[in-house]
Motif scaffolding. Sequence first.
Motif, PDB file in Angstrom:
ATOM      1  N   LEU A 253       0.822  -1.210   0.000  1.00 22.55           N
ATOM      2  CA  LEU A 253       0.000   0.000   0.000  1.00 22.55           C
ATOM      3  C   LEU A 253       0.857   1.261   0.000  1.00 22.55           C
ATOM      4  N   HIS A 254       1.937   1.234   0.753  1.00 27.98           N
ATOM      5  CA  HIS A 254       2.857   2.381   0.758  1.00 27.98           C
ATOM      6  C   HIS A 254       3.456   2.595  -0.633  1.00 27.98           C
TER       7      HIS A 254
ATOM      8  N   TYR B 205       4.165   2.067   7.742  1.00 26.06           N
ATOM      9  CA  TYR B 205       4.851   0.864   7.257  1.00 26.06           C
ATOM     10  C   TYR B 205       5.986   0.555   8.229  1.00 26.06           C
TER      11      TYR B 205
ATOM     12  N   ASP C 264       2.051   1.949  -3.354  1.00 28.89           N
ATOM     13  CA  ASP C 264       0.990   2.439  -4.237  1.00 28.89           C
ATOM     14  C   ASP C 264       0.511   3.832  -3.822  1.00 28.89           C
TER      15      ASP C 264
ATOM     16  N   LEU D 229      -0.590   5.031  -0.952  1.00 37.57           N
ATOM     17  CA  LEU D 229      -1.615   5.239   0.058  1.00 37.57           C
ATOM     18  C   LEU D 229      -0.960   5.779   1.327  1.00 37.57           C
TER      19      LEU D 229
ATOM     20  N   HIS E 154      -9.205  -3.604   4.973  1.00 40.57           N
ATOM     21  CA  HIS E 154      -8.711  -3.019   6.212  1.00 40.57           C
ATOM     22  C   HIS E 154      -9.394  -3.689   7.397  1.00 40.57           C
TER      23      HIS E 154
ATOM     24  N   HIS F  37      -9.244   2.894  -3.403  1.00 37.17           N
ATOM     25  CA  HIS F  37      -7.829   2.815  -3.784  1.00 37.17           C
ATOM     26  C   HIS F  37      -7.175   1.581  -3.171  1.00 37.17           C
ATOM     27  N   LEU F  38      -7.452   1.353  -1.888  1.00 38.02           N
ATOM     28  CA  LEU F  38      -6.888   0.184  -1.195  1.00 38.02           C
ATOM     29  C   LEU F  38      -7.311  -1.114  -1.879  1.00 38.02           C
TER      30      LEU F  38
ATOM     31  N   ALA G 254      -5.731  -1.536  -5.354  1.00 35.98           N
ATOM     32  CA  ALA G 254      -4.295  -1.795  -5.244  1.00 35.98           C
ATOM     33  C   ALA G 254      -3.987  -3.247  -4.909  1.00 35.98           C
ATOM     34  N   THR G 255      -4.965  -3.982  -4.347  1.00 39.61           N
ATOM     35  CA  THR G 255      -4.675  -5.340  -3.875  1.00 39.61           C
ATOM     36  C   THR G 255      -5.489  -6.437  -4.558  1.00 39.61           C
TER      37      THR G 255
END
Length: 316
Positions: free
Chosen positions: A71-72, A80, A74, A76, A189, A126-127, A130-131
Motif C-alpha cells: 500500500l505504501h 509501514y 501504491d 496510500l 482493512h 484505492h486500497l 491496489a490489492t
Amino acid sequence: MSVFTPLTRPELETFLAPYGLGRLRDFQGIAAGTENSNFFVSLEQGEFVLTLVERGPIQDLPFFIELLDVLHDDDLPVPYALRTSDGVALRELAGKPALLQPRLPGKHIKQPNSQHCAQVGDLLGHLHVATRDKLLERKTDRGLDWMLETGAELMPRLNPAQQQLLQDSLDEIGTLKARILALPRANLHGDLFRDNVMFEGTHLTGLIDFYNACSGPMLYDVAITLNDWCCDDSGQIDGVLARALLGAYAARRAFTAAEAELWPVMLRVACVRFWLSRLIAAESFAGMDVLIHDPADFEVRLAQRQQVEVGLPFAL
C-alpha cells in the motif's frame, strides 16, 4: 490507558538503538487502542509509533508488514514497518512482537461531513484496487464462521429481544454465507472506523491500525466503513454522507449486481461482527483500565439496518 505491557525508558532505548534514528526524547502510551499496546515515540529524527502486538498469532505479522509495504508503494497514506540497520522489520520487546512505524500527521474526525466521507470512500476504493489483482491471503479470525459460533455462545447472556435480533441475523448469515464469500475480493482493512483515519482540515493524511486486515469480500469492508462514518447520533444511516462515500468509492471501482443485491445483508453482517466483538471485550476487560466501546451501539445499528434505503450507486 489501553497499554497492556508497560515499558521502561532503558529497555525502549535499547530496542530503538538499531534503527539509527537518534536519541530518545520522549514516549507515552496511547489510550485509544483496545487490542494492542501502542506508544508515541519521539526521536531526534522524527515522530514514530511503536506497537506491541498483544493479540493474534505471530505468524500473521509478516502479512501485515507485506501488505503495508504494498500500500505504501501504491502511494496510500499508511504506516509501514521501519527496518533496523540490518534490515529487520519484525522484532521483540518485553516478550511481545514489536513494530516501529512512522507517525502520520493529522487528527481524528469526530463529526465527518460529506467531504470527509468522500475522501474515505476514495481511500477505501484505492486500497481495494491496489490489492485485488495481487491478493495477499489471510483469513480473518472474526469472519462468518466466527460470528455463527460466537453468536451461539453469547446468546444465553442476552435478553429475549436481543436474542431474537441476533438469531435472525445469524440465520441470514448461515443461509447466504456461500453467496457472500463469492463476492469480488481484495485485501480489506477490516476496521476502518473514524479513530483509524487522520485528517488535516478536510485533507485525509493517514490510515492506521491494520491488525484486522485480511482477504475477503470488498463489500464487507465498505459496509464496516459506512456503518461508522455515515451515521447520525442515533445510528441511522445519513443519506448525504453515505452517497458521498459510496460515490467516491464507485469512481475507483464499480459495484457489481451481486454486490447491490447483498448490500443490505452486508450492512447487517458488519453490525453483527462488531456487536459480538464488543460484547466479548466488555466481558474480558470489565473493571480494567482499558478503553471499552459500548456494544449497544451496534445492537442499535443492527436493528436499524433491517431496512436499508441507501443503495449502491451505478451497480453493473
